[in-house]
Every structure is written in structure tokens, then in C-alpha cells.
Design a protein around this motif. Structure first.
Motif, PDB file in Angstrom:
ATOM      1  N   ARG A 157       0.847  -1.193   0.000  1.00 14.99           N
ATOM      2  CA  ARG A 157       0.000   0.000   0.000  1.00 14.99           C
ATOM      3  C   ARG A 157       0.882   1.242   0.000  1.00 14.99           C
ATOM      4  NH1 ARG A 157      -5.136  -1.731   1.093  1.00 14.99           N
ATOM      5  NH2 ARG A 157      -5.358  -3.641   2.336  1.00 14.99           N
ATOM      6  N   ARG A 181      -1.805  -4.983 -10.181  1.00 10.74           N
ATOM      7  CA  ARG A 181      -2.592  -3.915  -9.556  1.00 10.74           C
ATOM      8  C   ARG A 181      -3.697  -4.490  -8.676  1.00 10.74           C
ATOM      9  NH1 ARG A 181      -3.743   1.349 -13.349  1.00 10.74           N
ATOM     10  NH2 ARG A 181      -1.562   1.868 -13.839  1.00 10.74           N
ATOM     11  N   PHE A 183      -6.199  -2.489  -7.810  1.00  8.04           N
ATOM     12  CA  PHE A 183      -7.225  -1.450  -7.946  1.00  8.04           C
ATOM     13  C   PHE A 183      -7.606  -1.337  -9.408  1.00  8.04           C
ATOM     14  CE2 PHE A 183      -3.089   0.444  -8.491  1.00  8.04           C
ATOM     15  CZ  PHE A 183      -3.222   1.368  -9.515  1.00  8.04           C
ATOM     16  N   ALA A 188      -6.092   3.998  -6.660  1.00  9.68           N
ATOM     17  CA  ALA A 188      -6.826   3.194  -5.689  1.00  9.68           C
ATOM     18  C   ALA A 188      -7.682   4.085  -4.797  1.00  9.68           C
ATOM     19  CB  ALA A 188      -5.847   2.393  -4.832  1.00  9.68           C
ATOM     20  N   GLU A 189      -8.711   3.489  -4.208  1.00 10.30           N
ATOM     21  CA  GLU A 189      -9.481   4.202  -3.189  1.00 10.30           C
ATOM     22  C   GLU A 189      -8.595   4.443  -1.972  1.00 10.30           C
ATOM     23  OE1 GLU A 189     -12.654   5.302  -3.294  1.00 10.30           O
ATOM     24  OE2 GLU A 189     -12.765   4.689  -5.410  1.00 10.30           O
ATOM     25  N   THR A 214      -2.387   0.446  -4.602  1.00 10.51           N
ATOM     26  CA  THR A 214      -2.375  -0.871  -3.974  1.00 10.51           C
ATOM     27  C   THR A 214      -1.903  -1.902  -4.991  1.00 10.51           C
ATOM     28  OG1 THR A 214      -4.276  -0.251  -2.605  1.00 10.51           O
ATOM     29  CG2 THR A 214      -3.722  -2.589  -2.723  1.00 10.51           C
TER      30      THR A 214
END
Length: 220
Positions: A157, A181, A183, A188-189, A214
Motif C-alpha cells: 500500500r 494492480r 485497484f 486506488a481508493e 495498492t
């Protein structure tokens, strides 16, 4: 360090800090040294490693919220490590440990291969001047070090408030064959396990976009 941090360093290091054997530099890791997570923490549990943990706010919060996991803070600045140990002790946390060492050497030598569930890199120094960009943590070669330490399916992360550094992170990690990936879309969120630290607040205050990424470690 403040008087409180000095006292924490003197009295809490034996409890929280891994005794690193040095190589050439003050924060280096001897290439023959290894860390046994179960022995160091006194139990078997999923391990989360934060690289560049700063004052420890993120990792202390996470350790409080997830007592079933072990959390390891890797940092080179003693004041931040002292603050982390002090806060861990105040909160009565037994699932936090710290290491004073260069992160790439920790990843390459100290941590057993495939021993880590998650690695966090939140707001590492962007070295925003062009002539200093080569000092950035996330650059070619970094992904292979992370991949070595992460277990299959483990998560990397990242977050930054510098757009060109975010772009570099994507370029570097998309090119790593050991990662895919985690995401969809461009970014990414926001990771909901990350508290709002001073670094993120500063970025938001001056109008920067916070970029989360992420990546997932592919099976060996």
C-alpha cells in the motif's frame, strides 16, 4: 529529541527495538543478520511493516485497531522511533516493534522471505527537486525487494501527495513482474486503515491531490 523521547529511547528500546547488527553505515543492516518475527514479537501472527513510519501515528492507530496482527515500524530518525515506542507503551500495546535501519536493507536482508502480509509506504520523502529524484524510495529495484519480503497474495500500500512521485510509483510498480494492480481505474481508493496524519493534512491544506496505490504480490 525531547526529554520524554530521550527517556523513552533509554528505557523502552530493550522492549520494542530490534538490535540491528550494522554493516558500514550507522543505519545499515549486516547482510548476514536475520529477524525471526515470531521470536521478536513473542507470537505467531500476520505481520504488517510500515516503511518510513515517522512519528508512528499511523502504525500505533492500526495496532490499536487490529490487536490480532503484528506491526513493525521501520524508520531512520530516532525522534520518531522514540515517539512510537512512547505511544505504544502508553497504550499498552504488545503488538508493535520498531527498527532503526535503512528500509531497503531491512527488506533485502533482515526480513525472512515471504514473511510479511502487508507493507505500507505512506508519504515517503518525495525529493521533489529534479536533481534529488534519484533518492526516492520507490524507484527501479524497489519492487523486487518488497516482493521478496511479501508472502504470496500480500499487499503493498502506498500514498503520496506529490503527483509526479505518484506517477513514478505507478511506472515502477506496473513494470514489476512480481506484482499486479490491486485497484481499478487510475488510482486506488483511499485506504480506510490509514488515519489522517500531519503529512496528509498538509498536502490537503495546500490543495494537493492524495494518491493511493495498492499492489498485490503474485504467487511465486
Amino acid at each position: 529529541m525531547s526529554d520524554g523521547q530521550e527517556a523513552a529511547w533509554e528505557t523502552l528500546s530493550d522492549t520494542y527495538m530490534f538490535p540491528v547488527e550494522r554493516d558500514a553505515a550507522a543505519t545499515s543492516v549486516h547482510p548476514d543478520q536475520r529477524l525471526n518475527p515470531a521470536e521478536f514479537f513473542g507470537r505467531e501472527a500476520e505481520l504488517v511493516v510500515e516503511i518510513g513510519s515517522g512519528q508512528g501515528h499511523a502504525i500505533i492507530h492500526a495496532a490499536t485497531q487490529a490487536p490480532e496482527r503484528n506491526f513493525l515500524a521501520v524508520e531512520v530518525f530516532r525522534a520518531g522511533l522514540a515517539r512510537t515506542m512512547l505511544d505504544a507503551n502508553t497504550a499498552g500495546l504488545s503488538n508493535v516493534r520498531v527498527i532503526e535501519a535503512n528500509a531497503p536493507e531491512v527488506l533485502e536482508h533482515l526480513l525472512p522471505e515471504g514473511s510479511v502480509s502487508e507493507i505500507w509506504v505512506f508519504f515517503s520523502d518525495p525529493w521533489h527537486k529534479k536533481r534529488h529524484a534519484k533518492r526516492r524510495l520507490v524507484r527501479p529495484g524497489f519492487g523486487s525487494l518488497v516482493a521478496r519480503a511479501l508472502k504470496d497474495g500480500g499487499t503493498l500500500r502506498l500514498a503520496t501527495d506529490w503527483q509526479d512521485y505518484a506517477d513514478q510509483m505507478v511506472e515502477v510498480l506496473d513494470a514489476e513482474p512480481d506484482f499486479e494492480r490491486g485497484f481499478e481505474g487510475e488510482w486506488a481508493e483511499r485506504f480506510d486503515g490509514r488515519i489522517l496524519t500531519a503529512f496528509e493534512k498538509k498536502g490537503l491544506r495546500v490543495g494537493r491531490d492524495i494518491r493511493d496505490l495498492t499492489y498485490v504480490r503474485k504467487a511465486r
